[in-house]
Every structure is written in C-alpha cells, then in structure tokens.
Design a protein around this motif. Structure first.
Motif, mmCIF file in Angstrom:
data_model
loop_
_atom_site.group_PDB
_atom_site.id
_atom_site.type_symbol
_atom_site.label_atom_id
_atom_site.label_comp_id
_atom_site.label_asym_id
_atom_site.label_seq_id
_atom_site.Cartn_x
_atom_site.Cartn_y
_atom_site.Cartn_z
ATOM 1 N N THR A 11 0.841 -1.203 0.000
ATOM 2 C CA THR A 11 0.000 0.000 0.000
ATOM 3 C C THR A 11 0.872 1.247 0.000
ATOM 4 O O THR A 11 0.616 2.186 -0.766
ATOM 5 C CB THR A 11 -0.947 0.008 1.216
ATOM 6 N N MET A 12 1.906 1.257 0.824
ATOM 7 C CA MET A 12 2.809 2.409 0.852
ATOM 8 C C MET A 12 3.535 2.569 -0.479
ATOM 9 O O MET A 12 3.717 3.678 -0.964
ATOM 10 C CB MET A 12 3.817 2.281 2.004
ATOM 11 N N GLN A 13 3.923 1.471 -1.085
ATOM 12 C CA GLN A 13 4.592 1.537 -2.384
ATOM 13 C C GLN A 13 3.651 2.113 -3.447
ATOM 14 O O GLN A 13 4.046 2.948 -4.253
ATOM 15 C CB GLN A 13 5.077 0.159 -2.805
ATOM 16 N N ILE A 14 2.418 1.677 -3.427
ATOM 17 C CA ILE A 14 1.428 2.180 -4.386
ATOM 18 C C ILE A 14 1.191 3.675 -4.163
ATOM 19 O O ILE A 14 1.167 4.463 -5.114
ATOM 20 C CB ILE A 14 0.110 1.392 -4.284
ATOM 21 N N LEU A 15 1.043 4.082 -2.909
ATOM 22 C CA LEU A 15 0.823 5.499 -2.611
ATOM 23 C C LEU A 15 2.011 6.343 -3.053
ATOM 24 O O LEU A 15 1.847 7.446 -3.590
ATOM 25 C CB LEU A 15 0.547 5.699 -1.124
ATOM 26 N N TYR A 16 3.215 5.836 -2.861
ATOM 27 C CA TYR A 16 4.404 6.560 -3.317
ATOM 28 C C TYR A 16 4.387 6.712 -4.838
ATOM 29 O O TYR A 16 4.638 7.793 -5.371
ATOM 30 C CB TYR A 16 5.674 5.835 -2.866
ATOM 31 N N GLN A 17 4.084 5.639 -5.535
ATOM 32 C CA GLN A 17 4.027 5.701 -6.996
ATOM 33 C C GLN A 17 2.974 6.694 -7.465
ATOM 34 O O GLN A 17 3.197 7.447 -8.416
ATOM 35 C CB GLN A 17 3.755 4.321 -7.587
ATOM 36 N N LEU A 18 1.832 6.709 -6.797
ATOM 37 C CA LEU A 18 0.771 7.646 -7.177
ATOM 38 C C LEU A 18 1.222 9.086 -6.962
ATOM 39 O O LEU A 18 0.911 9.969 -7.759
ATOM 40 C CB LEU A 18 -0.502 7.363 -6.383
ATOM 41 N N ASP A 19 1.961 9.324 -5.880
ATOM 42 C CA ASP A 19 2.462 10.666 -5.612
ATOM 43 C C ASP A 19 3.447 11.099 -6.690
ATOM 44 O O ASP A 19 3.409 12.228 -7.171
ATOM 45 C CB ASP A 19 3.117 10.710 -4.234
ATOM 46 N N ILE A 29 -5.519 4.185 -10.951
ATOM 47 C CA ILE A 29 -4.967 3.923 -9.623
ATOM 48 C C ILE A 29 -5.075 2.439 -9.299
ATOM 49 O O ILE A 29 -4.113 1.809 -8.845
ATOM 50 C CB ILE A 29 -5.686 4.768 -8.553
ATOM 51 N N TRP A 30 -6.249 1.875 -9.542
ATOM 52 C CA TRP A 30 -6.418 0.454 -9.239
ATOM 53 C C TRP A 30 -5.573 -0.409 -10.175
ATOM 54 O O TRP A 30 -5.039 -1.433 -9.762
ATOM 55 C CB TRP A 30 -7.881 0.042 -9.275
ATOM 56 N N ASP A 31 -5.404 0.000 -11.428
ATOM 57 C CA ASP A 31 -4.518 -0.722 -12.349
ATOM 58 C C ASP A 31 -3.091 -0.743 -11.805
ATOM 59 O O ASP A 31 -2.413 -1.764 -11.854
ATOM 60 C CB ASP A 31 -4.517 -0.078 -13.739
ATOM 61 N N ARG A 32 -2.638 0.393 -11.284
ATOM 62 C CA ARG A 32 -1.295 0.479 -10.698
ATOM 63 C C ARG A 32 -1.199 -0.441 -9.489
ATOM 64 O O ARG A 32 -0.216 -1.148 -9.317
ATOM 65 C CB ARG A 32 -1.002 1.931 -10.314
ATOM 66 N N VAL A 53 -7.639 1.575 2.135
ATOM 67 C CA VAL A 53 -6.639 2.603 2.419
ATOM 68 C C VAL A 53 -6.507 3.570 1.245
ATOM 69 O O VAL A 53 -6.484 4.793 1.437
ATOM 70 C CB VAL A 53 -5.270 1.977 2.770
ATOM 71 N N LEU A 54 -6.423 3.046 0.031
ATOM 72 C CA LEU A 54 -6.316 3.918 -1.137
ATOM 73 C C LEU A 54 -7.515 4.851 -1.246
ATOM 74 O O LEU A 54 -7.360 6.049 -1.494
ATOM 75 C CB LEU A 54 -6.172 3.095 -2.417
ATOM 76 N N ALA A 55 -8.701 4.309 -1.044
ATOM 77 C CA ALA A 55 -9.909 5.138 -1.116
ATOM 78 C C ALA A 55 -9.880 6.224 -0.047
ATOM 79 O O ALA A 55 -10.238 7.378 -0.313
ATOM 80 C CB ALA A 55 -11.157 4.270 -0.969
ATOM 81 N N GLY A 56 -9.447 5.871 1.155
ATOM 82 C CA GLY A 56 -9.370 6.844 2.244
ATOM 83 C C GLY A 56 -8.368 7.946 1.973
ATOM 84 O O GLY A 56 -8.638 9.132 2.199
ATOM 85 N N VAL A 57 -7.208 7.566 1.485
ATOM 86 C CA VAL A 57 -6.170 8.558 1.188
ATOM 87 C C VAL A 57 -6.615 9.465 0.042
ATOM 88 O O VAL A 57 -6.464 10.685 0.110
ATOM 89 C CB VAL A 57 -4.825 7.876 0.858
ATOM 90 N N ILE A 58 -7.176 8.883 -0.995
ATOM 91 C CA ILE A 58 -7.611 9.680 -2.140
ATOM 92 C C ILE A 58 -8.716 10.656 -1.736
ATOM 93 O O ILE A 58 -8.704 11.818 -2.125
ATOM 94 C CB ILE A 58 -8.049 8.765 -3.293
ATOM 95 N N SER A 59 -9.652 10.194 -0.922
ATOM 96 C CA SER A 59 -10.760 11.068 -0.524
ATOM 97 C C SER A 59 -10.301 12.189 0.411
ATOM 98 O O SER A 59 -10.956 13.226 0.501
ATOM 99 C CB SER A 59 -11.875 10.260 0.133
ATOM 100 N N ARG A 60 -9.173 11.993 1.083
ATOM 101 C CA ARG A 60 -8.671 13.010 2.020
ATOM 102 C C ARG A 60 -7.337 13.614 1.559
ATOM 103 O O ARG A 60 -6.624 14.211 2.366
ATOM 104 C CB ARG A 60 -8.500 12.386 3.392
ATOM 105 N N GLN A 61 -7.025 13.465 0.290
ATOM 106 C CA GLN A 61 -5.725 13.889 -0.207
ATOM 107 C C GLN A 61 -5.451 15.364 0.058
ATOM 108 O O GLN A 61 -4.360 15.728 0.478
ATOM 109 C CB GLN A 61 -5.596 13.598 -1.698
ATOM 110 N N GLN A 62 -6.424 16.211 -0.172
ATOM 111 C CA GLN A 62 -6.231 17.648 0.047
ATOM 112 C C GLN A 62 -5.910 17.926 1.511
ATOM 113 O O GLN A 62 -5.000 18.700 1.816
ATOM 114 C CB GLN A 62 -7.498 18.411 -0.383
ATOM 115 N N GLU A 63 -6.649 17.298 2.406
ATOM 116 C CA GLU A 63 -6.430 17.469 3.846
ATOM 117 C C GLU A 63 -5.039 16.967 4.246
ATOM 118 O O GLU A 63 -4.325 17.619 5.014
ATOM 119 C CB GLU A 63 -7.518 16.700 4.603
#
Length: 71
Positions: A11-19, A29-32, A53-63
């Motif tokens: 999950t952390m690796q995916i979030l880093y790649q998305l960033d 995002i889900w493909d990645r 986790v991805l859904a939570g982070v994406i929905s709160r990304q601005q915050e």
C-alpha cells in the motif's frame, strides 16, 4: 513476510508511486495497485485492505497535503 505486513508495504509503495506519477483516475490507480500486487505479492487474494486505504487517502488527499505542507 506476513500478509498484513506485506499489504501495508505494498500500500505504501502504491501510494508513493501515485504521488510520483501525479493525478490519476480511479481506474488507473487500481490498475497500478494490481500491477504492484501481481509483481510483489501474487499470493495475496484479499485486497480489501489496500482498496480501503487507497480510497481513504484519495478522498482526504487535500487534507493530508495541507497537513504535510506545515512541516
């Protein structure tokens, strides 16, 4: 590596790649995520944790970004 630890790591690796990659659509995002899981965690069958986790982070990304910018 235990499944729970592996899922957190992936999950952390995916979030880093998305960033690094910037704004992606939900499907991209889900493909990645699927790519990372297939490459590094092919034995994992329950991916609900990563989706949650991805859904939570994406929905709160601005915050989250606002909080990070303070430091």
């Amino acid at each position: 590596m235990a499944n729970r630890h592996l899922l957190r790591t992936m999950t952390m690796q995916i979030l880093y790649q998305l960033d690094v990659l910037g704004d992606l659509g939900t499907e991209e995002i889900w493909d990645r995520a699927q790519y990372v899981l297939a490459k590094y965690a092919e034995d994992v069958t329950d991916t609900s944790y990563i989706k949650e986790v991805l859904a939570g982070v994406i929905s709160r990304q601005q915050e989250i970004d606002t909080l990070i910018e303070q430091y």
